[in-house]
Design a protein around this motif. Structure first.
Motif, PDB file in Angstrom:
ATOM      1  N   CYS A  27       0.839  -1.206   0.000  1.00 56.64           N
ATOM      2  CA  CYS A  27       0.000   0.000   0.000  1.00 56.64           C
ATOM      3  C   CYS A  27       0.871   1.252   0.000  1.00 56.64           C
ATOM      4  O   CYS A  27       0.568   2.228  -0.706  1.00 56.64           O
ATOM      5  N   GLU A  28       1.950   1.235   0.747  1.00 56.43           N
ATOM      6  CA  GLU A  28       2.858   2.384   0.782  1.00 56.43           C
ATOM      7  C   GLU A  28       3.530   2.576  -0.580  1.00 56.43           C
ATOM      8  O   GLU A  28       3.670   3.704  -1.056  1.00 56.43           O
ATOM      9  N   VAL A  29       3.930   1.485  -1.216  1.00 54.31           N
ATOM     10  CA  VAL A  29       4.537   1.568  -2.545  1.00 54.31           C
ATOM     11  C   VAL A  29       3.541   2.148  -3.541  1.00 54.31           C
ATOM     12  O   VAL A  29       3.884   3.018  -4.352  1.00 54.31           O
ATOM     13  N   VAL A  30       2.296   1.700  -3.471  1.00 53.41           N
ATOM     14  CA  VAL A  30       1.264   2.203  -4.380  1.00 53.41           C
ATOM     15  C   VAL A  30       1.042   3.699  -4.145  1.00 53.41           C
ATOM     16  O   VAL A  30       0.898   4.473  -5.090  1.00 53.41           O
ATOM     17  N   ARG A  31       1.036   4.132  -2.896  1.00 53.53           N
ATOM     18  CA  ARG A  31       0.872   5.559  -2.594  1.00 53.53           C
ATOM     19  C   ARG A  31       2.018   6.383  -3.186  1.00 53.53           C
ATOM     20  O   ARG A  31       1.810   7.467  -3.741  1.00 53.53           O
ATOM     21  N   ARG A  32       3.245   5.874  -3.064  1.00 56.15           N
ATOM     22  CA  ARG A  32       4.398   6.590  -3.634  1.00 56.15           C
ATOM     23  C   ARG A  32       4.311   6.649  -5.158  1.00 56.15           C
ATOM     24  O   ARG A  32       4.584   7.684  -5.766  1.00 56.15           O
ATOM     25  N   ILE A  33       3.929   5.545  -5.764  1.00 56.77           N
ATOM     26  CA  ILE A  33       3.797   5.518  -7.225  1.00 56.77           C
ATOM     27  C   ILE A  33       2.715   6.494  -7.663  1.00 56.77           C
ATOM     28  O   ILE A  33       2.881   7.231  -8.639  1.00 56.77           O
ATOM     29  N   GLU A  34       1.616   6.512  -6.945  1.00 50.23           N
ATOM     30  CA  GLU A  34       0.526   7.438  -7.275  1.00 50.23           C
ATOM     31  C   GLU A  34       0.999   8.885  -7.178  1.00 50.23           C
ATOM     32  O   GLU A  34       0.709   9.708  -8.042  1.00 50.23           O
ATOM     33  N   ALA A  35       1.761   9.198  -6.141  1.00 51.62           N
ATOM     34  CA  ALA A  35       2.274  10.561  -5.981  1.00 51.62           C
ATOM     35  C   ALA A  35       3.265  10.905  -7.093  1.00 51.62           C
ATOM     36  O   ALA A  35       3.266  12.026  -7.611  1.00 51.62           O
ATOM     37  N   ASP A  36       4.105   9.938  -7.477  1.00 50.89           N
ATOM     38  CA  ASP A  36       5.099  10.183  -8.520  1.00 50.89           C
ATOM     39  C   ASP A  36       4.457  10.358  -9.890  1.00 50.89           C
ATOM     40  O   ASP A  36       4.905  11.167 -10.697  1.00 50.89           O
ATOM     41  N   THR A  37       3.418   9.608 -10.162  1.00 50.88           N
ATOM     42  CA  THR A  37       2.802   9.661 -11.485  1.00 50.88           C
ATOM     43  C   THR A  37       1.774  10.780 -11.616  1.00 50.88           C
ATOM     44  O   THR A  37       1.357  11.084 -12.742  1.00 50.88           O
ATOM     45  N   ALA A  38       1.390  11.404 -10.533  1.00 52.63           N
ATOM     46  CA  ALA A  38       0.404  12.491 -10.608  1.00 52.63           C
ATOM     47  C   ALA A  38       0.933  13.630 -11.483  1.00 52.63           C
ATOM     48  O   ALA A  38       0.192  14.199 -12.282  1.00 52.63           O
ATOM     49  N   GLY A  39       2.202  13.952 -11.358  1.00 52.90           N
ATOM     50  CA  GLY A  39       2.802  14.998 -12.186  1.00 52.90           C
ATOM     51  C   GLY A  39       2.816  14.632 -13.653  1.00 52.90           C
ATOM     52  O   GLY A  39       2.551  15.474 -14.522  1.00 52.90           O
ATOM     53  N   ILE A  40       3.091  13.369 -13.943  1.00 49.58           N
ATOM     54  CA  ILE A  40       3.116  12.914 -15.330  1.00 49.58           C
ATOM     55  C   ILE A  40       1.720  13.009 -15.938  1.00 49.58           C
ATOM     56  O   ILE A  40       1.560  13.437 -17.079  1.00 49.58           O
ATOM     57  N   VAL A  41       0.709  12.638 -15.166  1.00 49.18           N
ATOM     58  CA  VAL A  41      -0.671  12.726 -15.649  1.00 49.18           C
ATOM     59  C   VAL A  41      -1.024  14.183 -15.938  1.00 49.18           C
ATOM     60  O   VAL A  41      -1.646  14.487 -16.968  1.00 49.18           O
ATOM     61  N   VAL A  43       1.012  16.552 -16.839  1.00 54.56           N
ATOM     62  CA  VAL A  43       1.716  16.944 -18.058  1.00 54.56           C
ATOM     63  C   VAL A  43       0.970  16.449 -19.290  1.00 54.56           C
ATOM     64  O   VAL A  43       0.771  17.201 -20.256  1.00 54.56           O
ATOM     65  N   PHE A  44       0.517  15.196 -19.262  1.00 54.13           N
ATOM     66  CA  PHE A  44      -0.209  14.658 -20.413  1.00 54.13           C
ATOM     67  C   PHE A  44      -1.535  15.382 -20.632  1.00 54.13           C
ATOM     68  O   PHE A  44      -1.937  15.609 -21.772  1.00 54.13           O
ATOM     69  N   GLN A  45      -2.203  15.754 -19.552  1.00 57.19           N
ATOM     70  CA  GLN A  45      -3.445  16.500 -19.706  1.00 57.19           C
ATOM     71  C   GLN A  45      -3.173  17.881 -20.290  1.00 57.19           C
ATOM     72  O   GLN A  45      -3.939  18.371 -21.132  1.00 57.19           O
ATOM     73  N   SER A  46      -2.093  18.508 -19.871  1.00 60.13           N
ATOM     74  CA  SER A  46      -1.720  19.805 -20.439  1.00 60.13           C
ATOM     75  C   SER A  46      -1.379  19.668 -21.921  1.00 60.13           C
ATOM     76  O   SER A  46      -1.765  20.510 -22.739  1.00 60.13           O
ATOM     77  N   LEU A  47      -0.637  18.626 -22.257  1.00 54.24           N
ATOM     78  CA  LEU A  47      -0.289  18.397 -23.663  1.00 54.24           C
ATOM     79  C   LEU A  47      -1.537  18.148 -24.499  1.00 54.24           C
ATOM     80  O   LEU A  47      -1.610  18.589 -25.652  1.00 54.24           O
ATOM     81  N   ASN A  48      -2.505  17.471 -23.927  1.00 57.14           N
ATOM     82  CA  ASN A  48      -3.753  17.233 -24.650  1.00 57.14           C
ATOM     83  C   ASN A  48      -4.424  18.565 -24.984  1.00 57.14           C
ATOM     84  O   ASN A  48      -4.887  18.775 -26.101  1.00 57.14           O
ATOM     85  N   GLY A  49      -4.448  19.483 -24.036  1.00 59.24           N
ATOM     86  CA  GLY A  49      -5.002  20.813 -24.289  1.00 59.24           C
ATOM     87  C   GLY A  49      -4.192  21.569 -25.331  1.00 59.24           C
ATOM     88  O   GLY A  49      -4.750  22.239 -26.200  1.00 59.24           O
TER      89      GLY A  49
END
Length: 87
Positions: A27-41, A43-49
């Motif tokens: 669960c802790e690993v998943v939380r860290r991954i979620e926090a790390d990938t939030a920025g990437i998401v 960026v992709f949403q901004s690129l979509n715009g």
């Protein structure tokens, strides 16, 4: 003499504690991954715009090119008439 049922229960409880610890670690690993990938998401949403804006600009580019070509032709013709090239 030991009770075989008690030994089995103790073994099951030990496995359950181990699994609980492993689940908490996952669960802790998943939380860290979620926090790390939030920025990437983000960026992709901004690129979509940005791509939507570029698509709109692309739709406008052809008519703007036609207008620019027409204005250039008129200016060239006017300059030719003004300087006596065309009579």
């Amino acid at each position: 003499m030991t009770n075989p049922c008690k030994d089995e229960i103790d073994s099951i409880l030990a496995q359950q504690r181990l699994h609980t610890e492993q689940i908490q670690e996952l669960c802790e690993v998943v939380r860290r991954i979620e926090a790390d990938t939030a920025g990437i998401v983000d960026v992709f949403q901004s690129l979509n715009g940005a791509f939507k804006v570029l698509h709109c600009i692309g739709k406008l580019a052809r008519p703007i090119g036609w207008i620019a070509a027409a204005v250039t032709a008129v200016v060239a013709a006017w300059a030719s008439i003004k300087h006596g090239v065309i009579k």
